[in-house]
Design an enzyme around this catalytic site. Structure first.
Site, PDB file in Angstrom:
ATOM      1  N   LYS A  42      -9.460  -3.337 -12.439  1.00 43.26           N
ATOM      2  CA  LYS A  42      -8.799  -2.042 -12.625  1.00 43.26           C
ATOM      3  C   LYS A  42      -7.845  -2.043 -13.819  1.00 43.26           C
ATOM      4  O   LYS A  42      -7.898  -1.159 -14.675  1.00 43.26           O
ATOM      5  CB  LYS A  42      -8.043  -1.684 -11.339  1.00 43.26           C
ATOM      6  CG  LYS A  42      -7.102  -0.498 -11.456  1.00 43.26           C
ATOM      7  CD  LYS A  42      -6.455  -0.189 -10.119  1.00 43.26           C
ATOM      8  CE  LYS A  42      -5.458  -1.237  -9.701  1.00 43.26           C
ATOM      9  NZ  LYS A  42      -4.196  -1.176 -10.460  1.00 43.26           N
ATOM     10  N   THR A  43      -6.970  -3.033 -13.875  1.00 49.85           N
ATOM     11  CA  THR A  43      -5.989  -3.085 -14.962  1.00 49.85           C
ATOM     12  C   THR A  43      -6.688  -3.262 -16.308  1.00 49.85           C
ATOM     13  O   THR A  43      -6.289  -2.666 -17.314  1.00 49.85           O
ATOM     14  CB  THR A  43      -4.995  -4.238 -14.728  1.00 49.85           C
ATOM     15  OG1 THR A  43      -4.377  -4.064 -13.447  1.00 49.85           O
ATOM     16  CG2 THR A  43      -3.919  -4.259 -15.798  1.00 49.85           C
ATOM     17  N   ASP A  79      -2.217   5.345 -12.469  1.00 51.05           N
ATOM     18  CA  ASP A  79      -2.688   4.175 -11.714  1.00 51.05           C
ATOM     19  C   ASP A  79      -2.365   4.355 -10.234  1.00 51.05           C
ATOM     20  O   ASP A  79      -1.462   5.114  -9.871  1.00 51.05           O
ATOM     21  CB  ASP A  79      -1.995   2.927 -12.273  1.00 51.05           C
ATOM     22  CG  ASP A  79      -2.598   1.640 -11.743  1.00 51.05           C
ATOM     23  OD1 ASP A  79      -3.726   1.681 -11.194  1.00 51.05           O
ATOM     24  OD2 ASP A  79      -1.952   0.587 -11.878  1.00 51.05           O
ATOM     25  N   GLU A  80      -3.102   3.650  -9.364  1.00 44.74           N
ATOM     26  CA  GLU A  80      -2.874   3.655  -7.909  1.00 44.74           C
ATOM     27  C   GLU A  80      -2.795   5.088  -7.377  1.00 44.74           C
ATOM     28  O   GLU A  80      -1.890   5.448  -6.605  1.00 44.74           O
ATOM     29  CB  GLU A  80      -1.587   2.886  -7.569  1.00 44.74           C
ATOM     30  CG  GLU A  80      -1.567   1.435  -8.007  1.00 44.74           C
ATOM     31  CD  GLU A  80      -2.491   0.538  -7.199  1.00 44.74           C
ATOM     32  OE1 GLU A  80      -3.232   1.047  -6.335  1.00 44.74           O
ATOM     33  OE2 GLU A  80      -2.492  -0.689  -7.437  1.00 44.74           O
ATOM     34  N   GLN A 108      -7.799   1.535  -0.067  1.00 45.64           N
ATOM     35  CA  GLN A 108      -6.549   0.773  -0.094  1.00 45.64           C
ATOM     36  C   GLN A 108      -5.328   1.691   0.031  1.00 45.64           C
ATOM     37  O   GLN A 108      -4.226   1.337  -0.373  1.00 45.64           O
ATOM     38  CB  GLN A 108      -6.459  -0.048  -1.380  1.00 45.64           C
ATOM     39  CG  GLN A 108      -7.559  -1.098  -1.501  1.00 45.64           C
ATOM     40  CD  GLN A 108      -7.393  -1.980  -2.727  1.00 45.64           C
ATOM     41  OE1 GLN A 108      -6.481  -2.783  -2.820  1.00 45.64           O
ATOM     42  NE2 GLN A 108      -8.292  -1.824  -3.683  1.00 45.64           N
ATOM     43  N   ARG A 138      -7.262  -9.865  -0.423  1.00 43.34           N
ATOM     44  CA  ARG A 138      -6.327 -10.649  -1.241  1.00 43.34           C
ATOM     45  C   ARG A 138      -6.849 -12.074  -1.423  1.00 43.34           C
ATOM     46  O   ARG A 138      -6.398 -12.799  -2.317  1.00 43.34           O
ATOM     47  CB  ARG A 138      -4.939 -10.745  -0.582  1.00 43.34           C
ATOM     48  CG  ARG A 138      -4.196  -9.437  -0.315  1.00 43.34           C
ATOM     49  CD  ARG A 138      -4.140  -8.534  -1.505  1.00 43.34           C
ATOM     50  NE  ARG A 138      -5.228  -7.564  -1.470  1.00 43.34           N
ATOM     51  CZ  ARG A 138      -5.621  -6.847  -2.512  1.00 43.34           C
ATOM     52  NH1 ARG A 138      -5.038  -7.001  -3.683  1.00 43.34           N
ATOM     53  NH2 ARG A 138      -6.600  -5.979  -2.399  1.00 43.34           N
TER      54      ARG A 138
END
Length: 723
Positions: A34-35, A221-222, A252, A605
């Site tokens: 994503k980043t 973002d997010e 998420q 994670r």
């Protein structure tokens, strides 16, 4: 540059990076880069599409994420171009806009930003003014109600007018007084920053038009974590160009308790017509065993955008499910597993023990101490919340904003200088009499109208001299660190700290850390440095806490706090009904789905090793009870799990057969039917609009008169059918 930017991207990433026109929704599964996509998209727009850096705005949820983006953009573009990009959190960007243009809606550019502790203090004062007993009603409850109202842009006067129950009326009155006190203190809380920015855009169309003309591309973002007002803020900034790119993952979304609204990302395509959707489906993080388990789990949810994640990583080790007798046995099992894996080459920093509630950490802390396992507890008192840090910041706030009564009252007798409660009350009364702030009342002290003992007058005069000297120093051409040193010296705070017998060295070291942070602003003009520093302090998040860094140690952390992190080895204990899913979620289908998303976040994670566990008995509030294994365990295919028992205890009697097979769902009939009028103990009266079979149960969709549409599980909702 183009080849460097695009050659290492997969097909989906490439689509997201090079789509340069109109609204874009990027569904980014865990570990899917994503980043990387956000960074490369910004770099592509600048280097290949000749978009100016200051025409791009990137909005993140944490300062840490913003810094990471800038660091990576430095490598692709160079520091000059990267520094010109408008980036930051929602709150920091809104704060800057209000500092520049807030005066057009009556907000002075030197407003204070109040954190939670400040807010609680103001709520207490508001309760006192409307005669609400804070021993009976916890101020934090009112603060939560106020925050919820602001996130939905509900005006305090409207809130007061529409309140029905006695408690709602009390809360509405507290909200109204709270707003008045914030105004009197020339302060905004976190929710205000976005709320007032949206108001600014509505009431000052020229300001908004100027921003829309300047910002050619907006990236958020997010996006699954945005609330109503944040979404509105982003939509307002987008303008006619519609060049908005939002990146997120509905699977998420775990922050509804912070007023995050999952519908923002689910409905994005409806709100922005001709929206391009790109799904990042390749996971680069986890083994296929871990990924397959996570996908099987999350596929049980219905409120989602289907995104079938895949990986080319190896199968990896099986996921282990440990059955413990109690929480202490569970902690012992995990401790022994960590020690064993250490012998296989893992280091302590590779391990994370993630749990649903903070109280679960105690058993692990005790086990780690007994076995000499170093650990860091994430979620302890944060750096900027420590008493000594907040004291020094309060002095700086008074310099910045002499109307900030909350900061003034915090340090009026810190260090102790003989100013008691009666003297403070008299000074507050004098300020109220003159329609002034406490600081102004002190600096222009009229002792003839103060009905207090001469020793109180003397103490106030002493503090008046200290405050005058501090303010005078702030007017000199001092650097921020120099000003901070002057405050420590003039107020005698250093001696105050070192006089304490317990924790004095650590507290003084904390102030040293604050001084180091202030040093980052020494190359800015002194008058601008103070505002910039106090903004950073107020807007800092848990992820930015300088005390979070630690040497090699096991991480103890809640599942909510693991968002955005990854660890080679992850332990998820406490997989029991009432714990995960939490008991508070058991009467709501939507909340059960969020609990499942929380478990999904925990699973994803893990890079190479995942260990799940549950205890047959658990002690809560002093009572030991028999537990039931979490329904979420049944969502993971048996072939992916290796069930492990200690040699002391037998596997729990319950069969590992999936709960969906406990009875024939085709023969199951709902006891509540569409059209039935029902009553719920929490949501009130409503009408059933739909019944849907769900894993041996029924999802009941109810339209409640007051609380709107709710999705409930029939077996736990305890709906009463009305005649």
């Amino acid at each position: 540059m183009k080849s460097d930017l695009l050659t290492k991207l997969n097909k989906q990433q490439l689509l997201a990076v090079t789509n340069d026109s109109g609204p874009l929704l990027v569904i980014a599964g865990p570990g899917s880069g994503k980043t990387r996509v956000i960074v490369h998209r910004v770099a592509f727009l600048i280097s290949e599409k000749q978009v100016k850096p200051d025409e791009i705005m990137v909005v993140t949820f944490t300062n840490k994420a913003s810094r990471e983006l800038k660091d990576r953009l430095n490598g692709l573009l160079g520091q000059y171009d990267a520094s010109r990009i408008i980036s930051g959190t929602f709150h920091s960007i809104a704060s800057k806009m209000l500092r520049i243009n807030g005066d057009s809606i009556g907000i002075a550019n030197n407003f204070s930003i109040y954190d939670r502790e400040d807010q609680i203090s103001i709520v207490r004062q508001a309760c006192e003014l409307v005669e609400v007993d804070t021993k009976r009603y916890n101020p934090s409850i009112f603060l939560s109600i106020i925050s919820n109202a602001k996130s939905k842009m509900i005006d305090p006067i409207l809130n007061q007018a529409t309140s029905d129950s006695l408690f709602d009326k009390l809360a509405a009155n507290v909200y109204l007084e709270y707003e008045k006190l914030l105004h009197d203190n020339q302060a905004l809380d976190f929710d205000d920053l976005l709320l007032r920015a949206c108001t600014l855009f509505e009431k000052s169309p020229l300001v908004l038009a100027d921003l829309q003309n300047r910002i050619k591309y907006l990236l958020v973002d997010e996006f699954q974590d945005t609330n109503f007002v944040q979404y509105k803020f982003a939509k307002q900034l987008t303008g006619d160009s519609q060049n908005i790119c939002v990146v997120g993952d509905p699977d998420q979304s775990i922050y509804s308790w912070r007023n995050a609204d999952l519908r923002n990302i689910l409905n994005f395509q409806k709100d922005f017509k001709n929206c391009t959707v790109v799904k990042l489906v390749e996971n680069y993080r986890s083994t296929s065993n871990i990924l397959n388990a996570s996908q099987a789990l999350i596929s049980q949810n219905s409120n989602r955008i289907t995104n079938d994640i895949e990986t080319y990583n190896p199968e990896g080790t099986p996921i282990e499910l440990h059955v413990a007798e109690n929480e202490y046995d569970e902690a012992s099992i995990i401790t022994e597993k960590i020690k064993k894996l250490r012998l296989e080459g893992f280091s302590y920093e590779n391990f994370a023990v993630t749990y649903r509630v903070n109280a679960q950490s105690r058993a692990f802390e005790e086990a780690f101490v007994r076995n000499g396992v170093p650990y860091k507890l994430i979620g302890a008192l944060k750096f900027y919340q420590r008493r000594e840090i907040k004291d020094i910041i309060a002095y700086l706030r008074i310099i910045q904003n002499s109307n900030d009564d909350n900061s003034m009252l915090r340090v009026i007798n810190v260090p102790p200088r003989g100013i008691g409660e009666r003297t403070v009350t008299a000074l507050k009364n004098l300020a109220n009499l003159n329609g002034d702030s406490v600081c102004h009342a002190l600096l222009n002290l009229d002792e003839t109208v103060l009905n207090i003992h001469k020793t109180g007058i003397k103490s106030l005069k002493n503090f008046q001299g200290i405050l005058n000297e501090v303010i005078e120093e702030s007017l000199s051409d001092h650097s921020l660190t120099s000003l901070l040193d002057k405050i420590l010296s003039i107020t005698g705070y250093r001696e105050h700290i070192l006089r304490e017998l317990e924790g004095s060295e650590e507290r003084w070291e904390n102030i040293g850390e604050l001084r180091s942070i202030a040093g980052q602003f020494d190359d800015i003009q002194p008058n601008e440095a103070l505002n910039a520093f106090l903004d950073q302090v107020a807007l800092v998040t848990a992820e930015d806490d300088p005390s979070s860094d630690s040497n090699e140690s096991v991480t103890l952390i809640t599942l909510h706090q693991t968002k955005g992190l990854e660890f080679p080895v992850v332990f998820i204990p406490g997989l029991e009904e009432g714990l995960l899913p939490h008991s508070r979620s058991m009467d709501s289908f939507d909340e059960i789905e969020e609990e499942r998303r929380l478990f999904y976040v925990g699973i994803t994670r893990a890079i190479s090793n995942l260990y799940l566990s549950w205890s047959k008995y658990r002690t809560i509030f002093g009572t030991t009870t028999r537990t039931i294994r979490s329904q979420f365990v049944d969502n993971i295919p048996e072939n992916l799990l290796k069930i492990v028992n200690t040699n002391k205890f037998q596997l729990e009697e319950r069969s590992f057969t999936k709960t969906t097979n406990l009875f024939d769902q085709q023969n199951l009939l709902p006891t509540i039917n569409e059209g039935d009028k029902v009553e719920h103990f929490k949501f009130g009266k409503g009408v059933v609009v739909q019944t849907i079979p769900r894993s041996g149960d029924f999802e009941i969709v109810v339209a409640f008169k007051v609380n709107g549409i709710k999705h409930l599980l029939s077996s736990v909702a305890k709906l009463k059918v009305l005649e």
